[in-house]
Scaffold this motif. Structure first.
Motif, mmCIF file in Angstrom:
data_model
loop_
_atom_site.group_PDB
_atom_site.id
_atom_site.type_symbol
_atom_site.label_atom_id
_atom_site.label_comp_id
_atom_site.label_asym_id
_atom_site.label_seq_id
_atom_site.Cartn_x
_atom_site.Cartn_y
_atom_site.Cartn_z
ATOM 1 N N SER A 55 0.820 -1.215 0.000
ATOM 2 C CA SER A 55 0.000 0.000 0.000
ATOM 3 C C SER A 55 0.851 1.261 0.000
ATOM 4 O O SER A 55 0.371 2.349 -0.340
ATOM 5 C CB SER A 55 -0.929 0.011 1.219
ATOM 6 O OG SER A 55 -0.197 0.215 2.417
ATOM 7 N N LEU A 56 2.128 1.119 0.376
ATOM 8 C CA LEU A 56 3.030 2.261 0.452
ATOM 9 C C LEU A 56 4.045 2.312 -0.686
ATOM 10 O O LEU A 56 4.774 3.302 -0.824
ATOM 11 C CB LEU A 56 3.788 2.232 1.785
ATOM 12 C CG LEU A 56 2.942 2.285 3.054
ATOM 13 C CD1 LEU A 56 3.820 2.117 4.284
ATOM 14 C CD2 LEU A 56 2.166 3.588 3.132
ATOM 15 N N ILE A 57 4.085 1.263 -1.494
ATOM 16 C CA ILE A 57 5.153 1.176 -2.489
ATOM 17 C C ILE A 57 5.003 2.214 -3.592
ATOM 18 O O ILE A 57 5.984 2.611 -4.220
ATOM 19 C CB ILE A 57 5.219 -0.257 -3.078
ATOM 20 C CG1 ILE A 57 6.584 -0.492 -3.738
ATOM 21 C CG2 ILE A 57 4.084 -0.500 -4.060
ATOM 22 C CD1 ILE A 57 6.826 -1.931 -4.146
ATOM 23 N N ASP A 58 3.790 2.676 -3.826
ATOM 24 C CA ASP A 58 3.573 3.679 -4.871
ATOM 25 C C ASP A 58 3.804 5.103 -4.385
ATOM 26 O O ASP A 58 3.672 6.044 -5.162
ATOM 27 C CB ASP A 58 2.154 3.567 -5.438
ATOM 28 C CG ASP A 58 2.126 2.899 -6.811
ATOM 29 O OD1 ASP A 58 3.161 2.936 -7.512
ATOM 30 O OD2 ASP A 58 1.079 2.350 -7.178
ATOM 31 N N ASN A 59 4.099 5.276 -3.116
ATOM 32 C CA ASN A 59 4.305 6.638 -2.618
ATOM 33 C C ASN A 59 5.505 6.689 -1.675
ATOM 34 O O ASN A 59 6.620 6.946 -2.090
ATOM 35 C CB ASN A 59 3.025 7.184 -1.962
ATOM 36 C CG ASN A 59 2.316 6.151 -1.104
ATOM 37 O OD1 ASN A 59 2.796 5.802 -0.029
ATOM 38 N ND2 ASN A 59 1.175 5.637 -1.563
ATOM 39 N N MET A 60 5.280 6.429 -0.384
ATOM 40 C CA MET A 60 6.336 6.627 0.608
ATOM 41 C C MET A 60 7.566 5.748 0.399
ATOM 42 O O MET A 60 8.680 6.136 0.744
ATOM 43 C CB MET A 60 5.784 6.376 2.015
ATOM 44 C CG MET A 60 4.704 7.332 2.447
ATOM 45 S SD MET A 60 4.079 6.904 4.091
ATOM 46 C CE MET A 60 2.768 8.129 4.272
ATOM 47 N N LEU A 61 7.389 4.563 -0.162
ATOM 48 C CA LEU A 61 8.495 3.613 -0.283
ATOM 49 C C LEU A 61 8.930 3.396 -1.727
ATOM 50 O O LEU A 61 9.683 2.461 -2.018
ATOM 51 C CB LEU A 61 8.101 2.268 0.338
ATOM 52 C CG LEU A 61 7.604 2.288 1.782
ATOM 53 C CD1 LEU A 61 7.359 0.870 2.284
ATOM 54 C CD2 LEU A 61 8.582 3.018 2.703
ATOM 55 N N SER A 62 8.517 4.258 -2.628
ATOM 56 C CA SER A 62 8.796 4.032 -4.046
ATOM 57 C C SER A 62 10.277 4.139 -4.390
ATOM 58 O O SER A 62 10.721 3.606 -5.410
ATOM 59 C CB SER A 62 7.995 5.014 -4.910
ATOM 60 O OG SER A 62 8.452 6.342 -4.737
ATOM 61 N N GLU A 63 11.048 4.815 -3.551
ATOM 62 C CA GLU A 63 12.472 4.969 -3.832
ATOM 63 C C GLU A 63 13.335 3.957 -3.079
ATOM 64 O O GLU A 63 14.561 4.027 -3.112
ATOM 65 C CB GLU A 63 12.923 6.392 -3.495
ATOM 66 C CG GLU A 63 12.274 7.451 -4.380
ATOM 67 C CD GLU A 63 12.856 8.836 -4.153
ATOM 68 O OE1 GLU A 63 13.633 8.998 -3.197
ATOM 69 O OE2 GLU A 63 12.528 9.733 -4.935
ATOM 70 N N ASN A 64 12.675 3.001 -2.409
ATOM 71 C CA ASN A 64 13.408 2.023 -1.594
ATOM 72 C C ASN A 64 13.225 0.591 -2.069
ATOM 73 O O ASN A 64 13.835 -0.323 -1.505
ATOM 74 C CB ASN A 64 12.957 2.110 -0.133
ATOM 75 C CG ASN A 64 13.065 3.505 0.430
ATOM 76 O OD1 ASN A 64 12.161 4.314 0.247
ATOM 77 N ND2 ASN A 64 14.164 3.799 1.095
ATOM 78 N N GLU B 30 -0.486 -3.608 -10.918
ATOM 79 C CA GLU B 30 -0.768 -2.193 -11.154
ATOM 80 C C GLU B 30 0.150 -1.329 -10.280
ATOM 81 O O GLU B 30 0.126 -1.398 -9.052
ATOM 82 C CB GLU B 30 -2.227 -1.878 -10.825
ATOM 83 C CG GLU B 30 -2.616 -0.438 -11.118
ATOM 84 C CD GLU B 30 -4.082 -0.154 -10.854
ATOM 85 O OE1 GLU B 30 -4.462 1.028 -10.870
ATOM 86 O OE2 GLU B 30 -4.846 -1.114 -10.630
ATOM 87 N N LEU B 31 0.965 -0.517 -10.947
ATOM 88 C CA LEU B 31 1.870 0.407 -10.283
ATOM 89 C C LEU B 31 1.936 1.699 -11.082
ATOM 90 O O LEU B 31 1.689 1.700 -12.294
ATOM 91 C CB LEU B 31 3.294 -0.173 -10.201
ATOM 92 C CG LEU B 31 3.563 -1.398 -9.336
ATOM 93 C CD1 LEU B 31 4.973 -1.899 -9.596
ATOM 94 C CD2 LEU B 31 3.372 -1.078 -7.862
ATOM 95 N N LYS B 32 2.278 2.779 -10.415
ATOM 96 C CA LYS B 32 2.558 4.000 -11.142
ATOM 97 C C LYS B 32 3.751 3.758 -12.065
ATOM 98 O O LYS B 32 4.660 2.998 -11.732
ATOM 99 C CB LYS B 32 2.897 5.140 -10.174
ATOM 100 C CG LYS B 32 1.754 5.615 -9.301
ATOM 101 C CD LYS B 32 2.249 6.736 -8.372
ATOM 102 C CE LYS B 32 1.142 7.236 -7.468
ATOM 103 N NZ LYS B 32 1.630 8.282 -6.527
ATOM 104 N N ASP B 33 3.751 4.434 -13.209
ATOM 105 C CA ASP B 33 4.877 4.281 -14.126
ATOM 106 C C ASP B 33 6.192 4.665 -13.453
ATOM 107 O O ASP B 33 7.223 4.027 -13.661
ATOM 108 C CB ASP B 33 4.667 5.146 -15.377
ATOM 109 C CG ASP B 33 3.561 4.605 -16.279
ATOM 110 O OD1 ASP B 33 3.209 3.419 -16.137
ATOM 111 O OD2 ASP B 33 3.059 5.376 -17.129
ATOM 112 N N SER B 34 6.146 5.712 -12.636
ATOM 113 C CA SER B 34 7.368 6.160 -11.966
ATOM 114 C C SER B 34 7.862 5.110 -10.978
ATOM 115 O O SER B 34 9.069 4.877 -10.844
ATOM 116 C CB SER B 34 7.126 7.487 -11.244
ATOM 117 O OG SER B 34 6.071 7.370 -10.297
#
Length: 287
Positions: free
Chosen positions: A230-239, A262-266
Motif C-alpha cells: 500500500s506504500l510502495i507507490d508513494n512513501m516507499l517508491s524509492e526504496n 498495477e503500479l505507477k509508471d514512476s
C-alpha cells in the motif's frame, strides 16, 4: 534499464569441494520450493536468460548458507563481474561461522579492494542475528568503505536456527547505530512486511528487494504484503528493488508477474532499475 539487484553466483563457479555436496545442504528448501534442478544452472544459462528477458545489468552476490567459503566466493564473484563490467556488479561476503571478527573485517576490506559494491550476509544460517555483536564490526567496516550491506530477512527454511534472528526490527537497531550505512533487506522480510515498511519509512538508508518471492501474490490482501504494497507507490517508491534470487526464480517469470501488477509508471521505473542504479552509483551505465 532493468537491473536485477540480486542473483547468485552460478554454482559451477563455486569451490569444487563445496559444489560436489551442495544439494545435501538443502533438503528442506527442495521439499518446500523444489530448487534442486534450478540450482544446477550454469554461467551460460544466466547470461542467456538475462539477454532473453531484456535485463541490462545483474548484481551478482557471493550468497551462501553453509561452509567457510567466503574468500573463494569473493574472488570468484570479482572475476566473473570483471569479464563484463557494463552488465555485472558484484557483492562479496564474510565468514560468519568462524567467530573471527578480525578476519571478517579483513574480508570486507578485500571486497572493497576487489571493486565489489557491497557485502551479503545471511546471519540466521550461521546461528547469528542481524544485530549480532560481532557483526557490528562488519557493519562499521562497510560503512567506512562506502559498501552496501544486503541482509537476509524474514522466513528461511533451514530449520537449524530461529528465523526471529532476521526480524526487520533488528535491522532498525543496525540502522540506528549506523545512520549513513546503506542497508538492503533481502526477501523484504516476509512475514513481517508491515514491520519492514515501518523500518524503511523511518530510515531512508534502508531498501528492500523481492528476490525469491513471486510478485503475483504481492497484491493479494491475504498474503501478508498489504501494508508494504500500500506504500510502495508513494512513501516507499524509492526504496524498492527488483531482484530474482536467480536461479531460484527466473527473470522471465518475475518480469511478467511484475508487469501484471498495477503500479505507477514512476514506481515501476524505480523498482526495475532506477533505485538500484542510484544505490550502487551505476548511472554511468546509462547509454
Amino acid at each position: 534499464m532493468i537491473v536485477d539487484f540480486r542473483v547468485r553466483l552460478p554454482l559451477e563457479l563455486w569451490p569444487a569441494h563445496v559444489r560436489d555436496g551442495f544439494t545435501d545442504h538443502y533438503p528442506q528448501y527442495d521439499s518446500v520450493l523444489g530448487v534442486s534442478a534450478s540450482l544446477q544452472r550454469t554461467e551460460a544459462d544466466l547470461v542467456a536468460e538475462l539477454d532473453d528477458a531484456g535485463v541490462d545489468h545483474a548484481v551478482v552476490h557471493a550468497e551462501h548458507e553453509f561452509g567457510d567459503i567466503a574468500d573463494a566466493l569473493n574472488e570468484s564473484v570479482a572475476g566473473f563481474v570483471a569479464t563484463a563490467p557494463a552488465q555485472r556488479t558484484g557483492f562479496g561476503t564474510v565468514s560468519l561461522g568462524q567467530g573471527d571478527v578480525t578476519r571478517m573485517v579483513r574480508q570486507v576490506r578485500r571486497c572493497h579492494a576487489l571493486g565489489l559494491k557491497g557485502i551479503n550476509v545471511q546471519p540466521a544460517f550461521f546461528g547469528r542475528s542481524i544485530d549480532d555483536r560481532e557483526l557490528f564490526a562488519v557493519y562499521a567496516a562497510a560503512d567506512e568503505l562506502g559498501l552496501v550491506v544486503a541482509i537476509h530477512t524474514g522466513v528461511n527454511y533451514d530449520r537449524k536456527s530461529p528465523m526471529m534472528a532476521e526480524h526487520p526490527m533488528l535491522l532498525d537497531r543496525v540502522a540506528c547505530a549506523f545512520p549513513g550505512l546503506r542497508l538492503v533487506a533481502c526477501h523484504a522480510a516476509w512475514p513481517w512486511a508491515a514491520e519492514l515498511a515501518a523500518v524503511v519509512r523511518r530510515h531512508p538508508t534502508v531498501s528492500f528487494d523481492f528476490g525469491g518471492m513471486s510478485p503475483r501474490y504481492l497484491r493479494r490482501p491475504d498474503s501478508g504484503w498489504a501494508t508494504l504494497m500500500s506504500l510502495i507507490d508513494n512513501m516507499l517508491s524509492e526504496n524498492c528493488l527488483f531482484a530474482t534470487d536467480w536461479p531460484v526464480f527466473s527473470h522471465g517469470r518475475a518480469l511478467a508477474e511484475w508487469e501484471a501488477i498495477e503500479l505507477k509508471d514512476s514506481t515501476r521505473r524505480r523498482l526495475l532499475g532506477e533505485n538500484t542504479m542510484r544505490l550502487l552509483e551505476l548511472e554511468a551505465l546509462v547509454p
